[in-house]
Scaffold this active site. Sequence first.
Site, PDB file in Angstrom:
ATOM      1  N   ILE A  40      -2.455  32.797 116.976  1.00 42.16           N
ATOM      2  CA  ILE A  40      -2.888  33.616 115.890  1.00 42.16           C
ATOM      3  C   ILE A  40      -2.810  35.184 116.125  1.00 42.16           C
ATOM      4  O   ILE A  40      -3.085  35.742 115.124  1.00 42.16           O
ATOM      5  CB  ILE A  40      -4.452  32.869 115.524  1.00 42.16           C
ATOM      6  CG1 ILE A  40      -4.718  33.174 114.241  1.00 42.16           C
ATOM      7  CG2 ILE A  40      -5.442  33.619 116.616  1.00 42.16           C
ATOM      8  CD1 ILE A  40      -5.957  32.261 113.642  1.00 42.16           C
ATOM      9  N   ASN A  97      -4.234  30.763 131.528  1.00 41.04           N
ATOM     10  CA  ASN A  97      -5.520  31.365 132.139  1.00 41.04           C
ATOM     11  C   ASN A  97      -6.433  30.187 132.463  1.00 41.04           C
ATOM     12  O   ASN A  97      -6.579  29.058 131.667  1.00 41.04           O
ATOM     13  CB  ASN A  97      -5.967  32.117 130.947  1.00 41.04           C
ATOM     14  CG  ASN A  97      -5.324  33.310 130.630  1.00 41.04           C
ATOM     15  OD1 ASN A  97      -4.477  34.124 131.557  1.00 41.04           O
ATOM     16  ND2 ASN A  97      -4.864  33.779 129.317  1.00 41.04           N
ATOM     17  N   GLU A 105     -10.178  31.787 127.220  1.00 40.04           N
ATOM     18  CA  GLU A 105     -11.150  31.613 126.404  1.00 40.04           C
ATOM     19  C   GLU A 105     -11.489  30.312 125.406  1.00 40.04           C
ATOM     20  O   GLU A 105     -12.577  29.820 124.966  1.00 40.04           O
ATOM     21  CB  GLU A 105     -10.960  32.646 125.362  1.00 40.04           C
ATOM     22  CG  GLU A 105     -10.868  34.067 125.951  1.00 40.04           C
ATOM     23  CD  GLU A 105     -11.077  35.166 124.988  1.00 40.04           C
ATOM     24  OE1 GLU A 105     -10.826  34.972 123.839  1.00 40.04           O
ATOM     25  OE2 GLU A 105     -11.616  36.385 125.178  1.00 40.04           O
ATOM     26  N   VAL A 106     -10.347  29.499 125.629  1.00 40.06           N
ATOM     27  CA  VAL A 106     -10.548  28.331 124.854  1.00 40.06           C
ATOM     28  C   VAL A 106     -10.515  27.245 125.961  1.00 40.06           C
ATOM     29  O   VAL A 106      -9.469  27.127 126.840  1.00 40.06           O
ATOM     30  CB  VAL A 106      -9.437  28.164 123.858  1.00 40.06           C
ATOM     31  CG1 VAL A 106      -9.313  26.722 123.327  1.00 40.06           C
ATOM     32  CG2 VAL A 106      -9.196  29.041 122.876  1.00 40.06           C
ATOM     33  N   HIS A 110      -3.896  25.298 127.794  1.00 44.09           N
ATOM     34  CA  HIS A 110      -2.727  25.627 127.177  1.00 44.09           C
ATOM     35  C   HIS A 110      -2.044  26.636 127.895  1.00 44.09           C
ATOM     36  O   HIS A 110      -2.537  27.401 128.778  1.00 44.09           O
ATOM     37  CB  HIS A 110      -3.517  26.524 125.833  1.00 44.09           C
ATOM     38  CG  HIS A 110      -4.411  27.384 126.023  1.00 44.09           C
ATOM     39  ND1 HIS A 110      -5.735  27.218 126.335  1.00 44.09           N
ATOM     40  CD2 HIS A 110      -4.281  28.986 126.090  1.00 44.09           C
ATOM     41  CE1 HIS A 110      -6.422  28.288 126.492  1.00 44.09           C
ATOM     42  NE2 HIS A 110      -5.689  29.327 126.396  1.00 44.09           N
ATOM     43  N   HIS A 112       0.685  29.647 127.398  1.00 47.25           N
ATOM     44  CA  HIS A 112       1.156  30.903 126.714  1.00 47.25           C
ATOM     45  C   HIS A 112       2.813  30.897 126.915  1.00 47.25           C
ATOM     46  O   HIS A 112       3.026  31.047 128.186  1.00 47.25           O
ATOM     47  CB  HIS A 112       0.477  32.069 126.952  1.00 47.25           C
ATOM     48  CG  HIS A 112      -0.760  32.004 126.727  1.00 47.25           C
ATOM     49  ND1 HIS A 112      -1.473  32.532 125.497  1.00 47.25           N
ATOM     50  CD2 HIS A 112      -1.937  31.683 127.462  1.00 47.25           C
ATOM     51  CE1 HIS A 112      -2.874  32.626 125.671  1.00 47.25           C
ATOM     52  NE2 HIS A 112      -3.021  31.993 126.780  1.00 47.25           N
TER      53      HIS A 112
HETATM   54  P1  AMP Z   1      -6.961  32.168 126.567  1.00 48.18           P
HETATM   55  O1  AMP Z   1      -7.519  33.523 126.863  1.00 48.18           O
HETATM   56  O2  AMP Z   1      -5.867  31.958 127.639  1.00 48.18           O
HETATM   57  O3  AMP Z   1      -7.861  30.985 126.331  1.00 48.18           O
HETATM   58  O4  AMP Z   1      -6.228  32.163 124.988  1.00 48.18           O
HETATM   59  C1  AMP Z   1      -6.676  31.520 123.984  1.00 48.18           C
HETATM   60  C2  AMP Z   1      -5.815  32.147 123.014  1.00 48.18           C
HETATM   61  O5  AMP Z   1      -6.031  31.149 121.840  1.00 48.18           O
HETATM   62  C3  AMP Z   1      -5.564  33.451 122.350  1.00 48.18           C
HETATM   63  O6  AMP Z   1      -4.293  33.985 122.770  1.00 48.18           O
HETATM   64  C4  AMP Z   1      -6.073  33.138 121.053  1.00 48.18           C
HETATM   65  O7  AMP Z   1      -5.361  34.344 120.131  1.00 48.18           O
HETATM   66  C5  AMP Z   1      -5.610  31.872 120.711  1.00 48.18           C
HETATM   67  N1  AMP Z   1      -6.264  31.321 119.542  1.00 48.18           N
HETATM   68  C6  AMP Z   1      -7.251  31.281 119.152  1.00 48.18           C
HETATM   69  N2  AMP Z   1      -7.785  30.535 118.159  1.00 48.18           N
HETATM   70  C7  AMP Z   1      -6.513  30.081 117.736  1.00 48.18           C
HETATM   71  C8  AMP Z   1      -6.237  29.559 116.469  1.00 48.18           C
HETATM   72  N3  AMP Z   1      -6.883  29.111 115.655  1.00 48.18           N
HETATM   73  N4  AMP Z   1      -4.806  29.259 116.437  1.00 48.18           N
HETATM   74  C9  AMP Z   1      -3.950  29.841 117.277  1.00 48.18           C
HETATM   75  N5  AMP Z   1      -4.348  30.280 118.276  1.00 48.18           N
HETATM   76  C10 AMP Z   1      -5.596  30.700 118.396  1.00 48.18           C
END
Ligand code: AMP
Length: 127
Positions: A40, A97, A105-106, A110, A112
């Site tokens: 996003i 990450n 953060e999530v 995942h 990237h």
């Molecule tokens: P990380 O810091 O590796 O956890 O990356 C989390 C990623 O998720 C970031 O690059 C955000 O921009 C992305 N992200 C968060 N919310 C969404 C969403 N609803 N749709 C797509 N990407 C997202």
Amino acid sequence: MPIDATQPYDDENIFAKILRGEIPSTKVYEDEWALAFEDINPQAEIHTLVIPKGCYVSWDDFSANAPDEEIGGFIRAVGHVARAKGLVEPGYRLMANIGAHGGQEVPHLHVHIFGGQPLGPMIMRRG
Ligand code: AMP
């Protein structure tokens, strides 16, 4: 805010909601094992996320606890998306990450996929 990747899986994280179809995403690819969608907040010309369908907090959780078939399916999905995006010949970068120092953060694993341009230095330089 970076997460503690040793915590149990939280079903209410944003990628779990995307997997359940509760919030929208721009889907790139989906198979039995994985879902890929556009980030996003893209940090490169191409910035796509690939997530396993299973509930894993991080690469650590996944590599320790997922069955081999699921690990294989997820890794193949990452490769498939990179090929489908035409990234093999110009090159690309994968990043996962993990936890606080990784800046995760999530709390759903995942990977990237970055590409479409030269990507610069690998990580922040020391000192
Ligand atoms: P990380 O810091 O590796 O956890 O990356 C989390 C990623 O998720 C970031 O690059 C955000 O921009 C992305 N992200 C968060 N919310 C969404 C969403 N609803 N749709 C797509 N990407 C997202």
